[in-house]
Design a protein around this motif. Structure first.
Motif: not given
Length: 406
Positions: A361-365, A374-380
């Motif tokens: 889970i990622y959070h952003f406003v 920002d670029y966040v990892p795709l958890p493969i």
């Protein structure tokens, strides 16, 4: 005794008492060998019969085997002939054994993958000219071609390959499953189709763990020693204080997993929840050295317009030269908002894909000034799963958005 009789060694001895006949020394030397020679006769017959192929009797081979058997087992035959027959029979048996081994080696070389030169463990694909590729190498070739913006080709004949042009070879898959393979624990050989079950359930030398591992027993050993170890294991007799330290460590890892699931359950109770299927399409940058990136068409969730972008290995220069493959993504808000929009989001696999993605889970406003994450990892899970995505024509995933209201 005549010279002919001495040379043949076959007539009765006519010397004085206690004298040794001329051929007795040789006969004694091979008298013990006559037994193995006689026993080797049937082996030679079987060996020469098998040389003609299973179920097809070779008349010349059987005739030669009969001659060897008769010569090796005939007590009236000259000793040298018996010796040569025994040696020939042993050589025939050895040749038959070597021939069977060479046949397996030839099958290995014929049925192996043309890329990794190993026998396929699962699906086998073939190009239009019949060259074989294991599933892992086939997907890797397609992914490399996508990264280099080229058409994937067969490494043998350079014909074009793709998921639509190549098909599975079921006959080779079945043939490979019947080839013998060595168990990594007991070193015995089994057909490949039965090897996995043997290693997991039947092998007495397979590595196993103590049933008290949940309370801290670190023992690993062969299965046939498990009963003896568990009878002498000291962990069941530990005090409560000693067990509490072990259980605390286990609770910490369990607590992290529960925290993730509790977060997902709490998000599902939000008032505004949206999800959609997204399709990443491959594009190239306008740089001198183009780089591959993915982008989705605009889509609407929670009454806002969004776009997702993804890149390979954080846009490194030549990702095709790296064995490790990763994907990262960012979420962009294309609509104008009157107030900050706080959201939680996560990407999961689509309904028709088999790629393994862990939920994060990622959070952003989001605001009008800061409208992209920002670029966040795709958890493969690993690079193999990443290659599955890259080899596909498009990447299909499912996006979940949760709007946090204050």
């Amino acid at each position: 005794m005549s010279g002919a009789e001495e040379a043949g060694g076959g007539g009765p001895a006519a010397g004085p008492a206690g004298a040794v006949p001329a051929g007795a020394g040789v006969g004694a030397g091979v008298g013990v060998g006559a037994g193995p020679g006689a026993a080797a006769g049937p082996a030679a017959a079987a060996a020469l019969g098998e040389a003609a192929g299973p179920g097809i009797p070779d008349e010349a081979g059987l005739a030669g085997a009969r001659q060897l058997q008769e010569a090796a087992g005939d007590p009236d035959a000259p000793p040298k002939k018996r010796l040569r027959a025994a040696e020939a029979a042993e050589a025939a048996a050895a040749a038959a054994a070597a021939g069977s081994g060479k046949l397996e080696e030839r099958l290995y070389s014929v049925l192996c993958c043309t890329v990794c030169l190993d026998l396929p463990k699962a699906s086998v694909y073939q190009c239009t000219n019949g060259h074989l590729m294991c599933a892992g190498c086939f997907i890797h070739l397609l992914a490399d071609a996508r990264l280099k913006e080229e058409q994937a080709t067969c490494p043998n004949c350079r014909c074009e390959i793709s998921k639509s042009l190549c098909c599975r070879n079921l006959a080779v898959e079945k043939a490979v499953s019947e080839l013998p393979s060595e168990c990594g624990f007991c070193l015995r050989q089994f057909p490949r189709s039965l090897l996995e079950r043997h290693q997991k359930e039947e092998c007495q030398d397979r590595v196993t763990q103590c049933k008290y591992k949940r309370i801290g027993c670190p023992w690993h050993g062969p299965f046939h020693e498990l009963t003896v170890h568990e009878a002498a294991c000291a962990h069941p007799t530990k005090t409560g204080n000693e067990l509490m330290e072990i259980l605390d460590e286990m609770d910490q890892s369990h607590r992290k997993e529960m925290q993730l699931y509790n977060s997902i359950f709490s998000l599902l109770s939000f008032e505004k929840i949206g999800y959609t299927e997204v399709q990443f399409r491959p594009y190239r940058t306008d740089d001198f050295i183009t780089r591959l990136y993915y982008e989705t068409p605009r889509f609407t969730v929670l009454n806002q317009t969004w776009v997702l972008k993804a890149r390979v290995n954080d846009s490194e220069r030549n990702p095709n030269l790296s064995c490790k493959r990763t994907l990262s993504f960012q979420l962009l808000l294309k609509s104008k908002v009157t107030a900050p929009l706080e959201c939680s989001f996560l990407l999961l696999k689509g309904p028709y894909d088999d790629v393994k993605i862990s939920p994060v889970i990622y959070h952003f406003v989001f605001t009008n000034e800061s409208n992209e994450t920002d670029y966040v990892p795709l958890p493969i899970v690993d690079s193999v799963e990443c290659n599955k995505l890259l080899a596909a024509k498009n990447i299909n995933l499912r996006l979940f958005l949760f709007q946090i209201q204050k």
